[in-house]
Design a protein around this motif. Structure first.
Motif, PDB file in Angstrom:
ATOM      1  N   LYS A 162       0.813  -1.209   0.000  1.00  0.00           N
ATOM      2  CA  LYS A 162       0.000   0.000   0.000  1.00  0.00           C
ATOM      3  C   LYS A 162       0.854   1.271   0.000  1.00  0.00           C
ATOM      4  O   LYS A 162       0.435   2.315  -0.507  1.00  0.00           O
ATOM      5  N   ALA A 163       2.060   1.176   0.566  1.00  0.00           N
ATOM      6  CA  ALA A 163       2.984   2.317   0.465  1.00  0.00           C
ATOM      7  C   ALA A 163       3.344   2.554  -0.994  1.00  0.00           C
ATOM      8  O   ALA A 163       3.466   3.702  -1.449  1.00  0.00           O
ATOM      9  N   ALA A 164       3.502   1.470  -1.750  1.00  0.00           N
ATOM     10  CA  ALA A 164       3.753   1.608  -3.183  1.00  0.00           C
ATOM     11  C   ALA A 164       2.585   2.304  -3.867  1.00  0.00           C
ATOM     12  O   ALA A 164       2.769   3.164  -4.739  1.00  0.00           O
ATOM     13  N   LEU A 165       1.365   1.962  -3.464  1.00  0.00           N
ATOM     14  CA  LEU A 165       0.182   2.575  -4.065  1.00  0.00           C
ATOM     15  C   LEU A 165       0.101   4.063  -3.732  1.00  0.00           C
ATOM     16  O   LEU A 165      -0.333   4.869  -4.564  1.00  0.00           O
ATOM     17  N   GLN A 166       0.532   4.436  -2.535  1.00  0.00           N
ATOM     18  CA  GLN A 166       0.531   5.864  -2.177  1.00  0.00           C
ATOM     19  C   GLN A 166       1.541   6.631  -3.021  1.00  0.00           C
ATOM     20  O   GLN A 166       1.275   7.769  -3.440  1.00  0.00           O
ATOM     21  N   LEU A 167       2.706   6.049  -3.288  1.00  0.00           N
ATOM     22  CA  LEU A 167       3.683   6.718  -4.144  1.00  0.00           C
ATOM     23  C   LEU A 167       3.156   6.811  -5.570  1.00  0.00           C
ATOM     24  O   LEU A 167       3.311   7.849  -6.235  1.00  0.00           O
ATOM     25  N   LEU A 168       2.496   5.741  -6.034  1.00  0.00           N
ATOM     26  CA  LEU A 168       1.901   5.796  -7.363  1.00  0.00           C
ATOM     27  C   LEU A 168       0.853   6.898  -7.447  1.00  0.00           C
ATOM     28  O   LEU A 168       0.721   7.565  -8.482  1.00  0.00           O
ATOM     29  N   THR A 169       0.109   7.095  -6.372  1.00  0.00           N
ATOM     30  CA  THR A 169      -0.886   8.168  -6.337  1.00  0.00           C
ATOM     31  C   THR A 169      -0.243   9.515  -6.626  1.00  0.00           C
ATOM     32  O   THR A 169      -0.742  10.309  -7.437  1.00  0.00           O
ATOM     33  N   LYS A 170       0.875   9.784  -5.980  1.00  0.00           N
ATOM     34  CA  LYS A 170       1.579  11.057  -6.198  1.00  0.00           C
ATOM     35  C   LYS A 170       2.128  11.149  -7.621  1.00  0.00           C
ATOM     36  O   LYS A 170       2.003  12.185  -8.291  1.00  0.00           O
ATOM     37  N   ALA A 171       2.735  10.046  -8.081  1.00  0.00           N
ATOM     38  CA  ALA A 171       3.326  10.067  -9.419  1.00  0.00           C
ATOM     39  C   ALA A 171       2.265  10.236 -10.492  1.00  0.00           C
ATOM     40  O   ALA A 171       2.455  10.981 -11.468  1.00  0.00           O
TER      41      ALA A 171
END
Length: 250
Positions: A162-171
């Motif tokens: 889910k941390a990966a998904l949060q970074l994807l959200t920003k990107a």
């Protein structure tokens, strides 16, 4: 019941047959969206569709195992077909969350978690966002978790996915925002759903660590997701909105 107008829009909600996803689907349907409900349980999917339709809305259920890459690719095409050629709102809600010590996690479990929690949202955004860009509008909301930010024993794999998904959200906000497509996330804390029922008293113990002192309801989390998907959040880009009873404040 929703305060927001989604008339004429098509919304795809993964994990839409129960818990948070079900409430999101119901609210979007009440707001006028045609809702494409995604899940693995046909009976529960039919029940959600029936509820939306009986309230005067439009909905379809598409059974999909999000761990299957080919099925996810087909899903994007099917959702666009059901939505008369367009998907305006994508809610990446589905997730798997096996808990336990890192040493007990086998590689198959690792791959399954990453496939559902990271690869499927990535594939859906890759398939659906370009058409949103062409139309100059669209909204994507990813569902994360407070353990993507707060390290907790036994939740390393789930939190990392889910941390990966949060970074994807920003990107993705940086990538698609200039073209009118908004990408945001919601980060629930302890929430009482069918999926967390197996935690038993552990859910209440975790919720007791928050200022609110209680678990969230699916409706409370869905309220935040639907807000971010709506025009009421028209200049909100790249945020992760905590709905965690204030856990990140302590």
């Amino acid at each position: 019941m929703t305060l927001y107008d989604f008339t004429g829009q098509t919304a795809l909600v993964t994990g839409g047959t129960s818990g948070i996803g079900r409430e999101v689907a119901l609210q979007l349907g009440a707001g006028g969206a045609r809702v494409v409900v995604i899940g693995r349980d046909a009976e529960r999917g039919a029940a959600v569709v029936k509820t939306i339709v009986q309230a005067g809305g439009l909905a379809d259920f598409v059974p999909v195992d999000l761990a299957d890459a080919a099925a996810v690719a087909h899903l994007a095409d099917e959702a666009a077909r059901l939505g008369d050629g367009h998907v305006d709102v994508l809610v990446n809600n589905a997730g798997v969350f096996p808990f336990g010590p890192t040493a007990d996690v086998d590689l198959n479990t690792f791959d399954d978690v990453m496939a559902v929690n990271v690869r499927a949202p990535f594939a859906l955004v890759s398939a659906l966002a370009p058409a949103m860009v062409e139309r100059g509008r669209g909204s994507i909301v990813n569902v994360s978790t407070m353990v993507a930010t707060v390290g907790m024993s036994g939740m390393a794999l789930y939190g990392a996915s889910k941390a990966a998904l949060q970074l994807l959200t920003k990107a993705w906000a940086a990538e698609f925002g200039p073209s009118g497509v908004r990408v945001n996330a919601v980060s629930p804390g302890p929430t009482r759903t069918e999926g967390t029922a197996a935690m038993g008293e552990g859910l209440d113990e975790l919720a007791a660590t928050t200022p609110a002192g209680r678990a969230s309801t699916p409706v409370e989390v869905a309220n935040a997701i639907v807000f971010l998907a709506s025009s009421a959040a028209s200049n909100v880009h790249g945020v992760t909105l905590p709905v965690d009873g204030g856990r990140l404040a302590v």
